[in-house]
Design a protein around this motif. Structure first.
Motif, PDB file in Angstrom:
ATOM      1  N   GLY A 263     -12.223  -3.270 -21.114  1.00  0.00           N
ATOM      2  CA  GLY A 263     -11.020  -2.475 -21.303  1.00  0.00           C
ATOM      3  C   GLY A 263     -10.742  -1.498 -20.183  1.00  0.00           C
ATOM      4  O   GLY A 263      -9.937  -0.575 -20.341  1.00  0.00           O
ATOM      5  N   ALA A 264     -11.364  -1.704 -19.017  1.00  0.00           N
ATOM      6  CA  ALA A 264     -11.171  -0.766 -17.905  1.00  0.00           C
ATOM      7  C   ALA A 264      -9.799  -0.941 -17.269  1.00  0.00           C
ATOM      8  O   ALA A 264      -9.229  -2.034 -17.258  1.00  0.00           O
ATOM      9  CB  ALA A 264     -12.256  -0.974 -16.860  1.00  0.00           C
ATOM     10  N   ASN A 265      -9.284   0.147 -16.731  1.00  0.00           N
ATOM     11  CA  ASN A 265      -8.042   0.114 -15.960  1.00  0.00           C
ATOM     12  C   ASN A 265      -8.448  -0.036 -14.493  1.00  0.00           C
ATOM     13  O   ASN A 265      -8.882   0.915 -13.854  1.00  0.00           O
ATOM     14  CB  ASN A 265      -7.246   1.399 -16.169  1.00  0.00           C
ATOM     15  CG  ASN A 265      -5.924   1.391 -15.400  1.00  0.00           C
ATOM     16  OD1 ASN A 265      -5.624   0.455 -14.661  1.00  0.00           O
ATOM     17  ND2 ASN A 265      -5.135   2.436 -15.570  1.00  0.00           N
ATOM     18  N   LEU A 266      -8.286  -1.254 -13.959  1.00  0.00           N
ATOM     19  CA  LEU A 266      -8.638  -1.535 -12.566  1.00  0.00           C
ATOM     20  C   LEU A 266      -7.399  -1.885 -11.760  1.00  0.00           C
ATOM     21  O   LEU A 266      -7.484  -2.573 -10.740  1.00  0.00           O
ATOM     22  CB  LEU A 266      -9.651  -2.686 -12.519  1.00  0.00           C
ATOM     23  CG  LEU A 266     -11.046  -2.355 -13.071  1.00  0.00           C
ATOM     24  CD1 LEU A 266     -11.860  -3.627 -13.284  1.00  0.00           C
ATOM     25  CD2 LEU A 266     -11.781  -1.410 -12.126  1.00  0.00           C
ATOM     26  N   ARG A 267      -6.260  -1.368 -12.201  1.00  0.00           N
ATOM     27  CA  ARG A 267      -4.994  -1.646 -11.507  1.00  0.00           C
ATOM     28  C   ARG A 267      -5.062  -1.161 -10.061  1.00  0.00           C
ATOM     29  O   ARG A 267      -5.305   0.020  -9.797  1.00  0.00           O
ATOM     30  CB  ARG A 267      -3.832  -0.942 -12.217  1.00  0.00           C
ATOM     31  CG  ARG A 267      -3.602  -1.410 -13.641  1.00  0.00           C
ATOM     32  CD  ARG A 267      -2.614  -0.521 -14.370  1.00  0.00           C
ATOM     33  NE  ARG A 267      -1.282  -0.584 -13.793  1.00  0.00           N
ATOM     34  CZ  ARG A 267      -0.334  -1.447 -14.146  1.00  0.00           C
ATOM     35  NH1 ARG A 267      -0.578  -2.345 -15.081  1.00  0.00           N
ATOM     36  NH2 ARG A 267       0.850  -1.431 -13.573  1.00  0.00           N
TER      37      ARG A 267
ATOM     38  N   ARG B 290     -10.230   3.260 -13.511  1.00  0.00           N
ATOM     39  CA  ARG B 290     -10.548   3.064 -12.099  1.00  0.00           C
ATOM     40  C   ARG B 290      -9.293   2.653 -11.336  1.00  0.00           C
ATOM     41  O   ARG B 290      -9.381   1.954 -10.328  1.00  0.00           O
ATOM     42  CB  ARG B 290     -11.634   1.994 -11.954  1.00  0.00           C
ATOM     43  CG  ARG B 290     -12.917   2.279 -12.726  1.00  0.00           C
ATOM     44  CD  ARG B 290     -13.689   3.431 -12.100  1.00  0.00           C
ATOM     45  NE  ARG B 290     -14.926   3.717 -12.821  1.00  0.00           N
ATOM     46  CZ  ARG B 290     -16.076   3.079 -12.616  1.00  0.00           C
ATOM     47  NH1 ARG B 290     -16.135   2.132 -11.702  1.00  0.00           N
ATOM     48  NH2 ARG B 290     -17.142   3.397 -13.296  1.00  0.00           N
ATOM     49  N   ARG B 291      -8.144   3.096 -11.793  1.00  0.00           N
ATOM     50  CA  ARG B 291      -6.888   2.713 -11.161  1.00  0.00           C
ATOM     51  C   ARG B 291      -6.862   3.172  -9.702  1.00  0.00           C
ATOM     52  O   ARG B 291      -7.036   4.345  -9.396  1.00  0.00           O
ATOM     53  CB  ARG B 291      -5.711   3.324 -11.914  1.00  0.00           C
ATOM     54  CG  ARG B 291      -4.343   2.928 -11.361  1.00  0.00           C
ATOM     55  CD  ARG B 291      -3.231   3.561 -12.165  1.00  0.00           C
ATOM     56  NE  ARG B 291      -1.927   3.142 -11.657  1.00  0.00           N
ATOM     57  CZ  ARG B 291      -0.765   3.601 -12.127  1.00  0.00           C
ATOM     58  NH1 ARG B 291      -0.755   4.476 -13.126  1.00  0.00           N
ATOM     59  NH2 ARG B 291       0.374   3.169 -11.610  1.00  0.00           N
ATOM     60  N   GLY B 292      -6.656   2.205  -8.789  1.00  0.00           N
ATOM     61  CA  GLY B 292      -6.569   2.514  -7.374  1.00  0.00           C
ATOM     62  C   GLY B 292      -7.871   2.978  -6.746  1.00  0.00           C
ATOM     63  O   GLY B 292      -7.872   3.437  -5.598  1.00  0.00           O
ATOM     64  N   ALA B 293      -8.985   2.839  -7.450  1.00  0.00           N
ATOM     65  CA  ALA B 293     -10.265   3.343  -6.948  1.00  0.00           C
ATOM     66  C   ALA B 293     -10.766   2.542  -5.754  1.00  0.00           C
ATOM     67  O   ALA B 293     -10.546   1.335  -5.649  1.00  0.00           O
ATOM     68  CB  ALA B 293     -11.308   3.311  -8.065  1.00  0.00           C
TER      69      ALA B 293
END
Length: 281
Positions: A207-211, A190-193
């Protein structure tokens, strides 16, 4: 090679704001506009009217009630005392010339960015799964620390963006290594979502990518954020009530201070539970 725990602790302390050793730089150097976060307009370089002669905030214990919530979610990561005591040798902005004061105000945001990078690099060294890149992390950490100790003239010419990009490449690799070890299955990217106001109650985000994700006013009540990468995620008014952030990494105190939570919210050891959460159930 394992770092000495005392050295790690000393570095962490230097990356926490120590207002007793600062000259109220964030209250002068930075601008803000009348909004939900600030009760009035203030130009860069102009002292906040709440700043007292001893560089203390006159309404520190009532910032939220007085309309200065923005101050409660700001953190200089120790840049204030570095600029005050190291870069300018303990001479405050009121004591010298106007030009000297302006140099101090110009340098402060630069050092603040570098100190934020130091915070992330330091945390990367605490993550066992990132051991394959720890040598590179230490190298960049040492280089970043060296940059913070340059003269005001050198700091004024520094290309912080280029250095941040070098660090970011390594932090991305760190994130991949850490999240890869968090069980099977494809990790949510979800990077930049744009997740503003999203209803994510009880969602499995392990372990989500929430960057850099925009989670403003999102409902993450009871969500599982264990081992999630939260670097740069916008958590303003995000509801973290009873959420599990155990093992979440690259989460900073300002991000958490901007969110809502409860006594049931589980947090990583790198941050502390905001005081204003205590009133929530």
């Amino acid at each position: 090679m394992q770092e000495d725990s005392g050295a790690v602790q000393d570095r962490r302390l230097e990356l926490r704001a120590d207002c007793e050793r600062c000259f109220g730089l964030c209250c002068v150097a930075l601008p803000f506009a009348r909004s939900a976060d600030f009760a009035l307009d203030k130009d860069a370089g102009k002292p906040c009217p709440n700043l007292e002669t001893d560089f203390r905030c006159g309404i520190h214990t009532q910032l939220r009630q007085k309309g200065f919530t923005g101050c409660t979610v700001y953190d200089c990561f120790g840049a204030g005392q570095k600029v005050s005591q190291v870069t300018f040798g303990g001479t405050d902005w009121r004591s010298g010339s106007r030009e000297r004061a302006q140099r101090m105000f110009d340098v402060f945001p630069v050092v603040r960015q570098l100190h934020e990078l130091l915070w992330y690099l330091d945390e990367a060294l605490t993550l066992p799964a990132a051991r394959p890149v720890h040598a590179d992390v230490r190298r960049l950490l040492d280089e970043t620390e060296r940059l913070t100790r340059q003269t005001p003239e050198e700091l004024g010419k520094l290309d912080v963006g280029a250095h941040r990009q070098d660090v970011n490449v390594l932090l991305l690799r760190t994130s991949e290594l850490v999240r890869a070890g968090l069980g099977r299955g494809k990790k949510k990217d979800r990077r930049g979502a744009d997740l503003m106001g999203a209803r994510l109650k009880g969602t499995d985000l392990r372990g989500a990518n929430l960057r850099g994700a925009y989670l403003i006013a999102a409902d993450l009540t009871g969500a599982d954020l264990r081992g999630a990468d939260l670097i740069g995620a916008d958590l303003r008014d995000t509801d973290l009530t009873d959420a599990d952030l155990t093992g979440a990494f690259f989460l900073t105190q300002p991000q958490l201070n901007a969110a809502r939570g409860s006594l049931g919210t589980r947090l990583p050891g790198s941050v502390t539970r905001p005081g204003h959460w205590a009133a929530r159930h």
